[in-house]
Enzyme design. Structure first.
Site, PDB file in Angstrom:
ATOM      1  N   GLY A   6     -26.847   3.131  -1.267  1.00 23.74           N
ATOM      2  CA  GLY A   6     -27.953   2.771  -2.144  1.00 23.74           C
ATOM      3  C   GLY A   6     -27.394   2.483  -3.529  1.00 23.74           C
ATOM      4  O   GLY A   6     -26.200   2.222  -3.693  1.00 23.74           O
TER       5      GLY A   6
ATOM      6  N   PHE B 240     -44.844   2.967 -19.051  1.00 26.19           N
ATOM      7  CA  PHE B 240     -44.674   3.797 -17.871  1.00 26.19           C
ATOM      8  C   PHE B 240     -45.010   5.234 -18.219  1.00 26.19           C
ATOM      9  O   PHE B 240     -44.966   5.625 -19.379  1.00 26.19           O
ATOM     10  CB  PHE B 240     -43.222   3.702 -17.365  1.00 26.19           C
ATOM     11  CG  PHE B 240     -43.121   3.258 -15.934  1.00 26.19           C
ATOM     12  CD1 PHE B 240     -43.209   1.924 -15.608  1.00 26.19           C
ATOM     13  CD2 PHE B 240     -42.959   4.189 -14.914  1.00 26.19           C
ATOM     14  CE1 PHE B 240     -43.130   1.511 -14.291  1.00 26.19           C
ATOM     15  CE2 PHE B 240     -42.869   3.784 -13.587  1.00 26.19           C
ATOM     16  CZ  PHE B 240     -42.958   2.456 -13.271  1.00 26.19           C
TER      17      PHE B 240
ATOM     18  N   GLN C 250     -40.877  16.063  -6.525  1.00 24.49           N
ATOM     19  CA  GLN C 250     -41.941  15.299  -7.178  1.00 24.49           C
ATOM     20  C   GLN C 250     -42.925  14.709  -6.175  1.00 24.49           C
ATOM     21  O   GLN C 250     -42.507  14.092  -5.190  1.00 24.49           O
ATOM     22  CB  GLN C 250     -41.325  14.160  -7.984  1.00 24.49           C
ATOM     23  CG  GLN C 250     -42.366  13.282  -8.667  1.00 24.49           C
ATOM     24  CD  GLN C 250     -41.735  12.421  -9.743  1.00 24.49           C
ATOM     25  OE1 GLN C 250     -41.195  11.361  -9.466  1.00 24.49           O
ATOM     26  NE2 GLN C 250     -41.779  12.906 -10.962  1.00 24.49           N
TER      27      GLN C 250
ATOM     28  N   HIS D 164     -45.627  11.943  -6.107  1.00 23.79           N
ATOM     29  CA  HIS D 164     -46.094  10.788  -6.885  1.00 23.79           C
ATOM     30  C   HIS D 164     -47.604  10.696  -6.743  1.00 23.79           C
ATOM     31  O   HIS D 164     -48.130  10.774  -5.638  1.00 23.79           O
ATOM     32  CB  HIS D 164     -45.420   9.521  -6.356  1.00 23.79           C
ATOM     33  CG  HIS D 164     -45.575   8.334  -7.255  1.00 23.79           C
ATOM     34  ND1 HIS D 164     -46.791   7.715  -7.469  1.00 23.79           N
ATOM     35  CD2 HIS D 164     -44.674   7.648  -7.995  1.00 23.79           C
ATOM     36  CE1 HIS D 164     -46.610   6.698  -8.299  1.00 23.79           C
ATOM     37  NE2 HIS D 164     -45.342   6.637  -8.637  1.00 23.79           N
TER      38      HIS D 164
ATOM     39  N   HIS E 163     -42.253  12.218  -3.024  1.00 19.89           N
ATOM     40  CA  HIS E 163     -41.585  11.054  -3.565  1.00 19.89           C
ATOM     41  C   HIS E 163     -40.120  11.263  -3.909  1.00 19.89           C
ATOM     42  O   HIS E 163     -39.277  10.459  -3.531  1.00 19.89           O
ATOM     43  CB  HIS E 163     -42.351  10.593  -4.807  1.00 19.89           C
ATOM     44  CG  HIS E 163     -41.867   9.294  -5.384  1.00 19.89           C
ATOM     45  ND1 HIS E 163     -41.781   8.154  -4.623  1.00 19.89           N
ATOM     46  CD2 HIS E 163     -41.443   8.950  -6.627  1.00 19.89           C
ATOM     47  CE1 HIS E 163     -41.328   7.158  -5.382  1.00 19.89           C
ATOM     48  NE2 HIS E 163     -41.096   7.619  -6.594  1.00 19.89           N
TER      49      HIS E 163
ATOM     50  N   ARG F 101     -39.209  14.492 -12.871  1.00 21.29           N
ATOM     51  CA  ARG F 101     -38.591  13.254 -13.327  1.00 21.29           C
ATOM     52  C   ARG F 101     -39.623  12.299 -13.908  1.00 21.29           C
ATOM     53  O   ARG F 101     -40.709  12.155 -13.363  1.00 21.29           O
ATOM     54  CB  ARG F 101     -37.870  12.579 -12.157  1.00 21.29           C
ATOM     55  CG  ARG F 101     -37.306  11.223 -12.500  1.00 21.29           C
ATOM     56  CD  ARG F 101     -36.493  10.635 -11.373  1.00 21.29           C
ATOM     57  NE  ARG F 101     -37.257  10.255 -10.199  1.00 21.29           N
ATOM     58  CZ  ARG F 101     -38.045   9.165 -10.125  1.00 21.29           C
ATOM     59  NH1 ARG F 101     -38.226   8.379 -11.180  1.00 21.29           N
ATOM     60  NH2 ARG F 101     -38.687   8.879  -9.000  1.00 21.29           N
TER      61      ARG F 101
END
Lengths: 579, 256
Positions: free
Chosen positions: A15, A117, A238, A240, A351, A393
């Site tokens: 990745g 964001f 986390q 989301h 997530h 995060r």
């Protein structure tokens, strides 16, 4: 038969972090990348909304503001020196991606465009700031493609569809290589190396509703854990806020960055009550808990009242078409909902793992409270814990993490590999792996892998998700004990040698069970609420006792031992987290 | 405050849009199988399952693999149309199994491996020839100009020029739908041309002529007979045939 390869540097995972490291290492030392997927299938490609850097292209910004937001967003569990590196190196990292051809959206002047964001603010929380550089809502796809293109240009050596199943070390603790299973043939390969970097991503597939690919099963974490190394901050996972209802497919926070809002069944924009200043652009832990609260108080939507709406109907249709085309299509394809006309049903979705393999700021793996370096071992990206994300995060910082610390890891491992002598590997290097595979293949009748996995996913979703308690975690621990027992009796249907994905799914289930075990143990140990870890029996943050990272170790009897190490502090003093 | 939206508005009023309502439908999957460890020849298997009509076809394949026949083998990862692993021939047409819903193919669906690449086991084909084509077109930005301190400037119009072809996920649905590619594997195929297009029309790139040279060869862009199979097959909605036509024109005029 075992096939042995010798490299200076071996990177596991292709990745963003693995490819970024490969770009650095391959120019300096003999490098191989081992990946269980073709590189372009990696889940970096599913990231949507953007990657933050204080370029200041559309309004005033500074890396220092970005650092503050990252530390506050992480509920002060962030190691501040690492966050400072992340946010300062962000700027050059973005320019570098652009020079490699990444097709960022542009401002009218032709600069990289930026949008808002969650949790990213101007001047320490005053107002949302436009910091996220983006390529429509396929920023991760473009990062993955761009990094892979650069690897093609550099002729990086890939071993695709090879599963890394074990880490090899010398008696004195030096990294000596890895063992990998070749999917096409069923052969085991030993990759000898001076330096190994794990970049194997997350483990979100332990939860029923998840944005994560099927492949995200915590492979690298489990492999090093079973070699006696700790996992850090595993309790921080986390959720989301906006996963597509029931499916969990990610709907980017970029949607709210462009003006979308969350509504409950009464049509109320409920985030105004939970985060009066930045509302729908509060960090993800805050928004997911707010959704949970709305659902709990009976204002949820859907057949079971367990979702809310993401409303994009008031946005200019051109924004949906040009800046959010993929998520618009997801709603149409998977829910038959037209986002231009109707609100989209969503629910929080598993997530991202903030925790992982502990590293220093050079991506070197460290162990123990005193952070002893494990010679030759590296980790970067979601499988690692630097820790720049702390307890929660911020959106976009994962893409930043992979390019900043992928680069650092690649550089450091190349330097280390160039100096070190190639360690010997034990004669029986593959014995543990062979024993694991043979045990699974030997049984013709037994427990079903998919059933155990489904029970794990259901239980983790019900007992260790957005809200936890001593009671729920104790129950989850018991369930895990039972699942581990049943795992010892699994049988699979495919006993062939070529492309035995059945066998690899069985191995991946063990990785998931290991990660869940570490997560539940660490979550039980932390009797406070911080960031994404919310304990309803201990609802407040406890800075007096818990400015500490957790370290979870696997003991020979299968139990988990917990240690702590202090958070690396800096200029930002913990204060109440209001948005 | 907006007018109240009741849950019924979006989720519950019509069967058409019920999500996770819990009722199941019958689906028979006819799957073309191949396993050289079991038989030199391919064969067909049928599996009858019950599944949510709004579930993705890839999850129906999982149901078969997980509870009926563990030897059934296919690639998949993200399960929402982004990673490009699960291109298959579904009822005669190329598609990603994760972007097809059960309700749209029930009660019977026929699934075969994508064509024109060697089948290795069941729905898994050898992707190397496909990636060889991709790698042959210099699929990376070439620009040796002195590096600016900040980003290179590119106008929104110049950026829009190649937007469509940046969406490619290398799933091979286009290339393996092309009759020319089936007949002659030396043709680089639509996906490679799409990825060349992405750089040829990028104002920052300095090697369009090299790529045009590669694509003017016998294995290149003029093998295309404009059947539009590729455009129909693309799960990302890329106008593949249009991109190929633009590259042909660029070859003829020797400039983008």
């Amino acid at each position: 038969m075992t096939i042995t390869h010798t490299y200076d540097a071996v990177i596991v995972g292709a990745g963003g972090a693995g490819l970024r490291a490969a770009i650095e290492a391959s120019g300096r030392v003999k490098t191989a990348v081992i990946s269980k997927l073709y590189p372009t299938r990696s889940h970096t490609g599913a990231a949507q909304g953007g990657v933050c850097a204080a370029l200041g292209n559309v309004e005033e910004d500074s890396p220092e503001w970005h650092t503050f937001d990252t530390v506050k967003g992480g509920d002060y569990l962030v190691d501040q020196p690492a966050a400072q590196i992340l946010c300062e190196e962000a700027v050059d990292s973005i320019y570098e991606l652009e020079r490699w051809g990444l097709p960022f959206n542009r401002t009218p002047d032709g600069l990289i465009d930026q949008r808002r964001f969650g949790g990213h603010t101007a001047n320490h929380g005053e107002r949302p700031v436009r910091r996220a550089c983006y390529a429509a809502d396929r920023t991760g796809h473009m990062i993955l493609q761009t990094l892979y293109q650069q690897c093609v240009k550099r002729d990086v050596r890939f071993f695709n569809e090879f599963y890394c199943l074990d880490l090899l070390t010398t008696d004195d603790g030096r990294t000596a290589g890895v063992v990998a299973y070749e999917l096409a043939t069923g052969e085991l390969h030993v990759f000898r190396a001076n330096a190994v970097l794990f970049a194997t991503g997350g483990y979100g597939r332990m939860f029923r509703v998840s944005s994560n690919a099927h492949a995200l099963t915590g492979d690298g974490l489990s492999v090093v854990w079973r070699r006696g190394l700790p996992l850090e901050d595993m309790e921080f996972f986390q959720f989301h806020p906006t996963g597509l209802y029931r499916l969990g497919v990610l709907l980017s926070e970029g949607a709210r960055g462009e003006g979308a809002v969350l509504r409950n069944r009464d049509g109320e924009r409920f985030m105004e009550r939970y985060a009066p200043t930045i509302k729908d652009l509060a960090p993800r832990d805050v928004v997911s808990r707010a959704i949970y609260q709305e659902i709990k108080e009976g204002r949820g939507i859907g057949p079971r009242g367990d979702g809310v709406y993401l409303d994009l109907t008031h946005l200019d249709p051109a924004i949906l078409e040009q800046k959010l085309p993929d998520i618009t299509e997801f709603a149409r394809v998977y829910l038959q909902v037209e986002p231009k006309e109707e609100p989209v049903p969503i629910q929080p979705t598993a997530h991202y793992a903030m925790g992982g393999i502990p590293t220093d700021v050079h991506a070197r793996v460290v162990t123990g409270p005193d952070e002893r370096i494990v010679p030759g071992l590296y980790a970067a990206g979601e499988c690692a814990c630097v820790s720049v994300h702390g307890a929660n995060r911020l959106g976009t910082n994962s893409l930043l993490d992979i390019v900043v610390f992928g680069r650092r890891g690649g550089q450091d491992m190349a330097a280390h590999a160039a100096e070190a002598d190639l360690p010997d590997v034990p004669a029986d290097a593959t014995s543990r792996t062979r024993e694991l595979l043979d045990r699974i293949l030997a049984r013709r009748d037994g427990d079903n892998v998919a059933d155990i996995r489904a029970e794990l996913q259901d239980a983790m979703f019900d007992l260790a998700f957005v809200v936890r308690s001593e009671e729920s975690l104790a129950k989850m621990g018991e369930i895990l004990d039972g699942l581990h027992d049943r795992y010892e009796r699994i049988a699979i249907g495919d006993h062939g040698r070529i492309y035995n994905t059945d066998l690899m799914e069985a191995v991946e289930l063990r990785f998931l069970l290991d990660c869940a075990t570490a997560l539940v143990a660490a979550a039980s140990g932390r009797d406070e609420s911080r960031g994404a870890h919310y304990r309803e029996d201990h609802p407040l943050r406890d800075d007096a006792n818990w400015m500490e990272h957790s370290l979870a170790y696997l003991e020979p009897d299968g139990s988990v031992r917990l240690e702590t190490k202090p958070v690396k502090t800096g200029p930002y003093i913990p204060m109440e987290r209001k948005y | 405050m907006a007018a109240p939206i009741s849950a019924a508005d979006v989720l519950n009023t019509s069967d058409e849009r019920r999500v996770g309502a819990g009722h199941l439908t019958s689906l028979t999957l006819r799957i073309r199988r191949y396993d050289p460890e079991r038989s030199a020849d391919p064969w067909w298997d049928e599996f009858a399952i019950k599944t949510d009509p709004y579930e993705r076809l890839v999850e129906a394949l999982h149901e078969v693999k997980w509870h009926h026949d563990g030897t059934l083998t296919f690639r998949r990862s993200c399960a929402h149309g982004i990673c490009g692993s699960d291109a298959m021939v579904i009822n005669g047409r190329n598609a990603l199994a994760c972007k097809v819903l059960v309700k749209d193919v029930a009660p019977t669906v026929t699934i075969e491996p994508i064509r024109g690449l060697p089948v290795l086991k069941d729905l898994i084909v050898d992707m190397e020839p496909f990636f060889d084509g991709y790698r042959s077109v210099l699929p990376f930005l070439v620009n040796d100009d002195p590096e600016p301190e900040r980003e290179r400037v590119q106008s929104p119009e110049d950026r829009a020029r190649y937007d469509d072809t940046t969406k490619c996920i290398l799933c091979a649905a286009c290339t393996t739908s092309c009759p020319i590619f089936w007949a002659d594997g030396s043709y680089v195929g639509p996906a490679a041309i799409v990825n060349a297009h992405r750089f040829i029309f990028d104002s920052r790139d300095r090697a369009p002529r090299e790529r045009l040279g590669i694509l003017s060869e016998r294995s290149g862009v003029f093998r295309c007979r404009t059947t539009f199979n590729c455009t129909e097959a693309c799960p990302r909605g890329i106008e593949v045939t249009k991109a190929i036509q633009e590259v042909k024109r660029a070859v003829l005029f020797d400039r983008p």
